[in-house]
Scaffold this motif. Sequence first.
Motif, PDB file in Angstrom:
ATOM      1  N   PHE A 119      50.504  39.902  34.782  1.00  0.00           N
ATOM      2  CA  PHE A 119      50.054  41.272  35.045  1.00  0.00           C
ATOM      3  C   PHE A 119      48.955  41.546  34.030  1.00  0.00           C
ATOM      4  O   PHE A 119      49.220  41.928  32.892  1.00  0.00           O
ATOM      5  N   SER A 120      47.716  41.313  34.441  1.00  0.00           N
ATOM      6  CA  SER A 120      46.594  41.269  33.500  1.00  0.00           C
ATOM      7  C   SER A 120      46.396  42.577  32.747  1.00  0.00           C
ATOM      8  O   SER A 120      46.089  42.574  31.551  1.00  0.00           O
ATOM      9  N   LYS A 121      46.561  43.707  33.433  1.00  0.00           N
ATOM     10  CA  LYS A 121      46.381  44.988  32.739  1.00  0.00           C
ATOM     11  C   LYS A 121      47.321  45.094  31.547  1.00  0.00           C
ATOM     12  O   LYS A 121      46.950  45.573  30.474  1.00  0.00           O
ATOM     13  N   GLY A 122      48.555  44.652  31.732  1.00  0.00           N
ATOM     14  CA  GLY A 122      49.512  44.676  30.639  1.00  0.00           C
ATOM     15  C   GLY A 122      49.195  43.640  29.573  1.00  0.00           C
ATOM     16  O   GLY A 122      49.349  43.898  28.378  1.00  0.00           O
ATOM     17  N   ILE A 123      48.744  42.463  29.995  1.00  0.00           N
ATOM     18  CA  ILE A 123      48.413  41.401  29.044  1.00  0.00           C
ATOM     19  C   ILE A 123      47.240  41.824  28.162  1.00  0.00           C
ATOM     20  O   ILE A 123      47.264  41.643  26.942  1.00  0.00           O
ATOM     21  N   PHE A 124      46.195  42.391  28.778  1.00  0.00           N
ATOM     22  CA  PHE A 124      45.035  42.835  28.005  1.00  0.00           C
ATOM     23  C   PHE A 124      45.439  43.869  26.957  1.00  0.00           C
ATOM     24  O   PHE A 124      44.912  43.888  25.846  1.00  0.00           O
ATOM     25  N   SER A 125      46.365  44.735  27.331  1.00  0.00           N
ATOM     26  CA  SER A 125      46.820  45.757  26.393  1.00  0.00           C
ATOM     27  C   SER A 125      47.739  45.171  25.332  1.00  0.00           C
ATOM     28  O   SER A 125      47.665  45.531  24.158  1.00  0.00           O
ATOM     29  N   TRP A 126      48.605  44.237  25.735  1.00  0.00           N
ATOM     30  CA  TRP A 126      49.606  43.688  24.815  1.00  0.00           C
ATOM     31  C   TRP A 126      48.968  42.895  23.684  1.00  0.00           C
ATOM     32  O   TRP A 126      49.442  42.943  22.543  1.00  0.00           O
ATOM     33  N   VAL A 127      47.907  42.130  23.956  1.00  0.00           N
ATOM     34  CA  VAL A 127      47.300  41.300  22.911  1.00  0.00           C
ATOM     35  C   VAL A 127      46.621  42.153  21.843  1.00  0.00           C
ATOM     36  O   VAL A 127      46.281  41.665  20.764  1.00  0.00           O
ATOM     37  N   GLY A 128      46.408  43.423  22.147  1.00  0.00           N
ATOM     38  CA  GLY A 128      45.825  44.318  21.156  1.00  0.00           C
ATOM     39  C   GLY A 128      44.309  44.249  21.146  1.00  0.00           C
ATOM     40  O   GLY A 128      43.679  44.153  22.202  1.00  0.00           O
ATOM     41  N   PHE A 129      43.718  44.280  19.976  1.00  0.00           N
ATOM     42  CA  PHE A 129      42.282  44.344  19.754  1.00  0.00           C
ATOM     43  C   PHE A 129      41.765  45.736  20.131  1.00  0.00           C
ATOM     44  O   PHE A 129      42.265  46.376  21.049  1.00  0.00           O
ATOM     45  N   LYS A 130      40.759  46.164  19.414  1.00  0.00           N
ATOM     46  CA  LYS A 130      40.223  47.501  19.600  1.00  0.00           C
ATOM     47  C   LYS A 130      39.366  47.548  20.857  1.00  0.00           C
ATOM     48  O   LYS A 130      38.506  46.690  21.069  1.00  0.00           O
ATOM     49  N   THR A 131      39.580  48.571  21.676  1.00  0.00           N
ATOM     50  CA  THR A 131      38.920  48.675  22.980  1.00  0.00           C
ATOM     51  C   THR A 131      38.080  49.937  23.058  1.00  0.00           C
ATOM     52  O   THR A 131      38.530  51.020  22.662  1.00  0.00           O
ATOM     53  N   ARG A 132      36.873  49.791  23.576  1.00  0.00           N
ATOM     54  CA  ARG A 132      35.998  50.932  23.869  1.00  0.00           C
ATOM     55  C   ARG A 132      36.032  51.161  25.373  1.00  0.00           C
ATOM     56  O   ARG A 132      35.766  50.250  26.159  1.00  0.00           O
ATOM     57  N   TRP A 133      36.365  52.390  25.776  1.00  0.00           N
ATOM     58  CA  TRP A 133      36.505  52.701  27.192  1.00  0.00           C
ATOM     59  C   TRP A 133      35.225  53.318  27.742  1.00  0.00           C
ATOM     60  O   TRP A 133      34.603  54.157  27.091  1.00  0.00           O
ATOM     61  N   PHE A 134      34.880  52.902  28.957  1.00  0.00           N
ATOM     62  CA  PHE A 134      33.737  53.445  29.676  1.00  0.00           C
ATOM     63  C   PHE A 134      34.231  54.049  30.990  1.00  0.00           C
ATOM     64  O   PHE A 134      34.894  53.357  31.787  1.00  0.00           O
ATOM     65  N   ASP A 135      33.946  55.316  31.208  1.00  0.00           N
ATOM     66  CA  ASP A 135      34.382  56.015  32.413  1.00  0.00           C
ATOM     67  C   ASP A 135      33.278  55.991  33.471  1.00  0.00           C
ATOM     68  O   ASP A 135      32.087  56.062  33.146  1.00  0.00           O
ATOM     69  N   TYR A 136      33.686  55.879  34.717  1.00  0.00           N
ATOM     70  CA  TYR A 136      32.719  55.987  35.811  1.00  0.00           C
ATOM     71  C   TYR A 136      33.447  56.437  37.075  1.00  0.00           C
ATOM     72  O   TYR A 136      34.664  56.280  37.199  1.00  0.00           O
ATOM     73  N   LYS A 137      32.691  57.007  37.993  1.00  0.00           N
ATOM     74  CA  LYS A 137      33.267  57.483  39.248  1.00  0.00           C
ATOM     75  C   LYS A 137      33.516  56.312  40.191  1.00  0.00           C
ATOM     76  O   LYS A 137      32.840  55.289  40.138  1.00  0.00           O
ATOM     77  N   ASN A 138      34.508  56.497  41.054  1.00  0.00           N
ATOM     78  CA  ASN A 138      34.871  55.442  41.987  1.00  0.00           C
ATOM     79  C   ASN A 138      33.698  55.076  42.886  1.00  0.00           C
ATOM     80  O   ASN A 138      32.948  55.936  43.351  1.00  0.00           O
ATOM     81  N   VAL A 139      33.539  53.781  43.122  1.00  0.00           N
ATOM     82  CA  VAL A 139      32.457  53.257  43.958  1.00  0.00           C
ATOM     83  C   VAL A 139      33.073  52.558  45.162  1.00  0.00           C
ATOM     84  O   VAL A 139      34.037  51.784  45.022  1.00  0.00           O
ATOM     85  N   GLU A 140      32.536  52.811  46.346  1.00  0.00           N
ATOM     86  CA  GLU A 140      33.044  52.178  47.559  1.00  0.00           C
ATOM     87  C   GLU A 140      32.621  50.710  47.635  1.00  0.00           C
ATOM     88  O   GLU A 140      31.630  50.298  47.026  1.00  0.00           O
ATOM     89  N   ARG A 141      33.382  49.919  48.356  1.00  0.00           N
ATOM     90  CA  ARG A 141      33.032  48.516  48.583  1.00  0.00           C
ATOM     91  C   ARG A 141      31.686  48.413  49.284  1.00  0.00           C
ATOM     92  O   ARG A 141      31.369  49.220  50.158  1.00  0.00           O
ATOM     93  N   VAL A 142      30.917  47.374  48.949  1.00  0.00           N
ATOM     94  CA  VAL A 142      29.628  47.181  49.619  1.00  0.00           C
ATOM     95  C   VAL A 142      29.787  46.418  50.921  1.00  0.00           C
ATOM     96  O   VAL A 142      28.951  46.522  51.826  1.00  0.00           O
ATOM     97  N   ALA A 143      30.859  45.645  51.050  1.00  0.00           N
ATOM     98  CA  ALA A 143      31.073  44.844  52.258  1.00  0.00           C
ATOM     99  C   ALA A 143      32.523  44.386  52.294  1.00  0.00           C
ATOM    100  O   ALA A 143      33.223  44.362  51.273  1.00  0.00           O
ATOM    101  N   GLY A 144      32.973  44.013  53.492  1.00  0.00           N
ATOM    102  CA  GLY A 144      34.321  43.503  53.636  1.00  0.00           C
ATOM    103  C   GLY A 144      35.376  44.597  53.587  1.00  0.00           C
ATOM    104  O   GLY A 144      35.075  45.786  53.501  1.00  0.00           O
ATOM    105  N   LYS A 145      36.630  44.164  53.629  1.00  0.00           N
ATOM    106  CA  LYS A 145      37.765  45.085  53.612  1.00  0.00           C
ATOM    107  C   LYS A 145      38.650  44.790  52.411  1.00  0.00           C
ATOM    108  O   LYS A 145      38.737  43.662  51.941  1.00  0.00           O
ATOM    109  N   THR A 146      39.323  45.831  51.929  1.00  0.00           N
ATOM    110  CA  THR A 146      40.225  45.648  50.800  1.00  0.00           C
ATOM    111  C   THR A 146      41.388  44.741  51.187  1.00  0.00           C
ATOM    112  O   THR A 146      41.866  44.759  52.325  1.00  0.00           O
ATOM    113  N   LYS A 147      41.827  43.929  50.241  1.00  0.00           N
ATOM    114  CA  LYS A 147      42.946  43.008  50.487  1.00  0.00           C
ATOM    115  C   LYS A 147      44.268  43.586  50.001  1.00  0.00           C
ATOM    116  O   LYS A 147      45.306  42.941  50.087  1.00  0.00           O
ATOM    117  N   TRP A 148      44.188  44.816  49.466  1.00  0.00           N
ATOM    118  CA  TRP A 148      45.385  45.445  48.908  1.00  0.00           C
ATOM    119  C   TRP A 148      45.924  46.471  49.898  1.00  0.00           C
ATOM    120  O   TRP A 148      45.261  47.443  50.215  1.00  0.00           O
TER     121      TRP A 148
END
Length: 320
Positions: free
Chosen positions: A181-210
């Motif tokens: 679970f990569s989101k958890g792994i990235f957080s668990w290993v620590g290290f200082k993180t700088r967050w960048f916010d942005y508005k949701n962007v639609e897919r340019v092509a294809g369909k979501t697999k989720w």
Amino acid sequence: MLISLIVPCYNEEEAMPLFYREASRVAEQMKTSHGADFEFIFVDDGSRDGTLATARRLHDEDPRVRYVSFSRNFGKEAGIYAGLQAARGDYVATMDADLQDPPALLPDMLDALLTGDYDCAATRRTTREGEPPVRSWFARLFYRIINRMSDTEIVDGARDFRLMSRRMVNAVLEMSEYNRFSKGIFSWVGFKTRWFDYKNVERVAGKTKWNFWSLFQYSIEGIVGFSTAPLVMAALAGVIFCLAAFVGIIFVIVRALLFGDPTSGWPSMVCIMLLCSGVQLFCLGIVGEYLAKTYLEVKHRPVYITRETEADRDARRGNP
């Protein structure tokens, strides 16, 4: 300075050329502004369309393009892990091929890491425009639940799009667990993180697999992988029902001694039996989920199996 872009792909034949074009444009800008070289690593997660053929073509046209093709579909988490193992860069980014992760953010993300104050520049969405309301509600609910259950903080709206230093990448690679679970792994290993916010962007092509079911399974993976709270809840439920049963037994005995033993109705008895058995099965299911994850881990199966890489193809064609 080499920057590796890892792009997991599952049936992304239409989106890959558009992503490559936009990422190449940003790479040229950063070559001038930062002196950075790039490599693009497309991870074909057992796609059924022309994803592999597109990766081959892009590699033939641009030697900066590399690819890893799986023998079957192993999932996005395995794709990210394979890309991290293949990456040679001093800085490594994970991105989606559908351009919902804007490559235009990379210069600012690199600037944050070059200050030396951060080892990770990560992104999060401030809006969920374009998503079904029900899906957005369940997503927010998941983040609330896992952050209450787990000691590892997972930021609401966090994307897999992030730029990491080599030392953080090496730390992530040390976590070679099968259930990832990569989101958890990235957080668990620590290290200082700088967050960048942005508005949701639609897919340019294809369909979501989720779909809803795959997202539900992914959320269970995260909760089980980074929290033992459900096991504590199951044990607590057992204690509560034992106490309730003990109180019930005393009540029945006292009532029989004081008022005799009138015939009780069977509907109440059936309801109690169904409730207790339902709680027992629910708790068994929680324990079974953890046991299943343990079972898969102790097998020591590989996270993925490679079918082909650009090096294999070059070797067959006699290229150095």
